[in-house]
Write an enzyme that holds these catalytic residues in place. Structure first.
Site, PDB file in Angstrom:
ATOM      1  N   GLY A  14       0.688  -1.148   0.135  1.00  0.00           N
ATOM      2  CA  GLY A  14      -0.168  -0.029   0.153  1.00  0.00           C
ATOM      3  C   GLY A  14       0.844   1.255   0.060  1.00  0.00           C
ATOM      4  O   GLY A  14       0.493   2.116  -0.622  1.00  0.00           O
ATOM      5  N   THR A  15       1.926   1.411   0.803  1.00  0.00           N
ATOM      6  CA  THR A  15       2.772   2.502   0.721  1.00  0.00           C
ATOM      7  C   THR A  15       3.421   2.949  -0.498  1.00  0.00           C
ATOM      8  O   THR A  15       3.316   4.029  -0.954  1.00  0.00           O
ATOM      9  CB  THR A  15       3.747   2.218   1.854  1.00  0.00           C
ATOM     10  OG1 THR A  15       3.097   1.885   3.080  1.00  0.00           O
ATOM     11  CG2 THR A  15       4.753   3.579   2.236  1.00  0.00           C
ATOM     12  N   ASN A  75      -8.492   3.876   8.170  1.00  0.00           N
ATOM     13  CA  ASN A  75      -8.059   2.605   8.996  1.00  0.00           C
ATOM     14  C   ASN A  75      -8.312   2.926  10.564  1.00  0.00           C
ATOM     15  O   ASN A  75      -8.369   1.753  11.234  1.00  0.00           O
ATOM     16  CB  ASN A  75      -6.484   2.590   8.617  1.00  0.00           C
ATOM     17  CG  ASN A  75      -5.836   3.811   8.831  1.00  0.00           C
ATOM     18  OD1 ASN A  75      -6.116   4.795   8.096  1.00  0.00           O
ATOM     19  ND2 ASN A  75      -4.707   4.017   9.621  1.00  0.00           N
ATOM     20  N   GLN A 103      -7.877  -0.220   2.907  1.00  0.00           N
ATOM     21  CA  GLN A 103      -8.867  -0.782   3.755  1.00  0.00           C
ATOM     22  C   GLN A 103     -10.257  -1.048   3.413  1.00  0.00           C
ATOM     23  O   GLN A 103     -11.042  -2.088   4.041  1.00  0.00           O
ATOM     24  CB  GLN A 103      -8.943   0.370   4.920  1.00  0.00           C
ATOM     25  CG  GLN A 103      -8.027   0.551   6.127  1.00  0.00           C
ATOM     26  CD  GLN A 103      -7.625  -0.730   6.800  1.00  0.00           C
ATOM     27  OE1 GLN A 103      -8.328  -1.787   6.982  1.00  0.00           O
ATOM     28  NE2 GLN A 103      -6.440  -0.712   7.436  1.00  0.00           N
ATOM     29  N   SER A 160      -3.274  -3.291  -0.721  1.00  0.00           N
ATOM     30  CA  SER A 160      -2.365  -3.881  -0.141  1.00  0.00           C
ATOM     31  C   SER A 160      -2.899  -5.367   0.139  1.00  0.00           C
ATOM     32  O   SER A 160      -3.930  -5.608   0.517  1.00  0.00           O
ATOM     33  CB  SER A 160      -1.984  -3.143   1.049  1.00  0.00           C
ATOM     34  OG  SER A 160      -0.982  -4.039   1.871  1.00  0.00           O
ATOM     35  N   ALA A 161      -1.984  -6.349  -0.090  1.00  0.00           N
ATOM     36  CA  ALA A 161      -2.378  -7.995   0.315  1.00  0.00           C
ATOM     37  C   ALA A 161      -2.484  -8.337   1.619  1.00  0.00           C
ATOM     38  O   ALA A 161      -3.540  -8.962   1.780  1.00  0.00           O
ATOM     39  CB  ALA A 161      -1.139  -8.813  -0.519  1.00  0.00           C
ATOM     40  N   HIS A 162      -1.420  -7.717   2.400  1.00  0.00           N
ATOM     41  CA  HIS A 162      -1.675  -8.047   3.922  1.00  0.00           C
ATOM     42  C   HIS A 162      -2.905  -7.559   4.701  1.00  0.00           C
ATOM     43  O   HIS A 162      -3.095  -8.175   5.711  1.00  0.00           O
ATOM     44  CB  HIS A 162      -0.255  -7.990   4.603  1.00  0.00           C
ATOM     45  CG  HIS A 162      -0.031  -6.452   5.144  1.00  0.00           C
ATOM     46  ND1 HIS A 162      -0.393  -5.981   6.281  1.00  0.00           N
ATOM     47  CD2 HIS A 162       0.310  -5.429   4.165  1.00  0.00           C
ATOM     48  CE1 HIS A 162       0.046  -4.659   6.471  1.00  0.00           C
ATOM     49  NE2 HIS A 162       0.499  -4.283   5.203  1.00  0.00           N
ATOM     50  N   THR A 221      12.246  -7.372 -10.754  1.00  0.00           N
ATOM     51  CA  THR A 221      11.831  -8.666 -10.782  1.00  0.00           C
ATOM     52  C   THR A 221      10.528  -9.026  -9.945  1.00  0.00           C
ATOM     53  O   THR A 221      10.506  -8.565  -8.909  1.00  0.00           O
ATOM     54  CB  THR A 221      12.888  -9.639 -10.695  1.00  0.00           C
ATOM     55  OG1 THR A 221      14.174  -9.451 -11.436  1.00  0.00           O
ATOM     56  CG2 THR A 221      12.319 -11.044 -10.586  1.00  0.00           C
ATOM     57  N   CYS A 279       3.206   5.846  18.548  1.00  0.00           N
ATOM     58  CA  CYS A 279       4.327   5.981  19.244  1.00  0.00           C
ATOM     59  C   CYS A 279       5.524   6.574  18.143  1.00  0.00           C
ATOM     60  O   CYS A 279       5.787   5.668  17.241  1.00  0.00           O
ATOM     61  CB  CYS A 279       4.820   4.743  19.875  1.00  0.00           C
ATOM     62  SG  CYS A 279       6.328   5.090  21.035  1.00  0.00           S
TER      63      CYS A 279
END
Ligand SMILES: *Cc1c(COP(=O)(O)O)cnc(C)c1O
Length: 400
Positions: free
Chosen positions: A71-72, A151, A179, A199-201, A237, A325
């Site tokens: 995503g980033t 998010n 999200q 994003s996949a995760h 790649t 943080c």
């Protein structure tokens, strides 16, 4: 100890089907997708099949999907790419105050390079008013970027309306849909977006894999230079196993989207209602209707969110605080302060984000634990004691 995971907006576990789909691409079909031999052909076919799977989830064409590391990178490529390709003397970008740091910090970097950025504000609902976007547009606006779902509080933004405004003004429109993809319907035609990050995760795929949608005809300057991979938009790649995992995760999400959204929303609502019922001085932040099915952000006044997260972790439950943080200091979340919370209220806020593997048992167990944890933390809060004293005139003045 039984562990319960309520932090699915941070990341998710890889679904078993996804893991199985990825497995062959590590040890057997390990070719470089650019090679012309059998090994290469296997990898190429897998990458192209995944591109189809991602395109189908978004109602896009497969040649409009470009794979990235997540995503980033997708957000950075879309924003730097469109602004870099624009040919106006001065440049201006419209975005929202509640964006993810992948967008917000990219916009800050643009400002250092002389680009003007308007950060449109939101009200207590956490939803952007499209007329504020309209009003922010200038003759030199080269990009509008507004996230689809937030998010931290789950607020879903009115992309269709913003898409119409962007199209009418002839300005490219990007959305960070990390999200929302796989959780609520995301149709690039209906939303009227020109670029979209995912994003996949966040959808039970692997970490380090993502993609962006690039509408045909949208001009983009690549972020990276190298080989001719991904039609010159993203050299390097291909992460074949990661791409295969993303494709499978997209297919899985698409095939179960409606049922899964309903199931997760029901669990989230049970958790939320149970908390509000059992814990005094608990408040939900943001618009409860216009929201992802997965997310609730609850403020427990007079607690420190970090202490809550740690206390919950000791009891086997993972959740997160609205405070991020950075450099050792606990800074209140920019999203929570943008919707009008004070820094103390932001620090007292907890995000519970549910996902594919959460069950009714998880919610019941959490509801057994949460009230006690809140009570315990409030018992050591001097402000809470003052508040209790103030509300009970008979004990006023006495120390408790
Ligand atoms: C997680 C997240 C990102 C970043 O995605 P990565 O794949 O972790 O780089 C960007 N935007 C939103 C809204 C997110 O939730």
């Amino acid at each position: 100890m039984r562990r319960i995971y309520f932090d699915n907006n941070a990341t998710t576990s890889v679904a078993p089907e996804v893991f199985e789909a990825m497995r062959p691409y590590f040890v057997e079909q390990y070719g470089n997708a650019s090679s012309i031999h059998w090994f290469g052909q296997q990898a190429r076919a897998a990458v192209e099949a995944a591109r189809e799977q991602v395109a189908r989830l978004l109602n896009a064409r497969s040649n409009e999907i470009i794979f990235t590391s997540g995503g980033t990178e997708s957000d950075n490529t879309a924003i730097f790419g469109v602004v870099g390709a624009a040919r106006s003397e001065t440049k201006h970008v419209v975005t929202a105050a509640i964006e993810h740091h992948a967008v917000l910090h990219t916009c800050k970097a643009l400002e250092k390079r002389g680009v003007n950025v308007t950060y449109v504000r939101v009200g207590s609902s956490g939803v952007v008013d499209p007329t504020d976007i309209q009003r922010a547009i200038r003759p030199d606006t080269v990009l509008i970027t507004v996230m689809h779902a937030n998010n931290e509080i789950g607020a879903v933004q009115p992309l269709e309306e913003i898409g119409c405004i962007a199209r009418e003004a002839g300005i490219p429109f990007h959305t960070d849909a990390v999200q929302s993809v796989g959780k609520i319907p995301v149709d690039v035609e209906r939303l009227g977006v020109d670029l979209l990050s995912l994003s996949a995760h966040k959808i039970n795929g692997p970490k380090g894999a993502g993609a962006f949608y690039l509408r045909r005809g949208t001009v983009l300057r690549p972020l990276l230079y190298g080989g001719h991979h991904e039609r010159d938009r993203r050299p390097g790649t291909e992460n074949v196993s990661g791409i295969v995992g993303l494709g499978k995760a997209a297919e899985l999400a698409r095939s179960q989207l409606a049922e899964e959204a309903e199931r997760v929303a029901r669990l989230r609502d049970q958790l939320e209602a149970g908390i509000l019922d059992r814990v005094p001085l608990a408040t939900v932040t943001g618009d409860r209707a216009r929201r992802l099915p997965t997310t609730t952000n609850i403020r427990f006044d007079y607690i420190e969110g970090e202490a809550f997260v740690i206390a919950m972790d000791l009891r086997g439950i993972a959740c997160s605080t609205g405070a991020a943080c950075s450099s050792g200091a606990v800074e209140p979340s920019h999203v929570l302060t943008a919707v009008g919370l004070t820094p103390a209220q932001a620090r007292a806020s907890i995000r519970f984000s549910l996902g594919r593997f959460n069950t009714a048992d998880d919610v019941e167990e959490a509801l057994r634990i949460i009230p006690a944890v809140v009570e315990q933390l409030r018992a050591i809060s001097p402000h809470y004691k003052e508040q209790v004293v103030a509300r009970q005139p008979s004990t006023a003045g006495k120390s408790i």
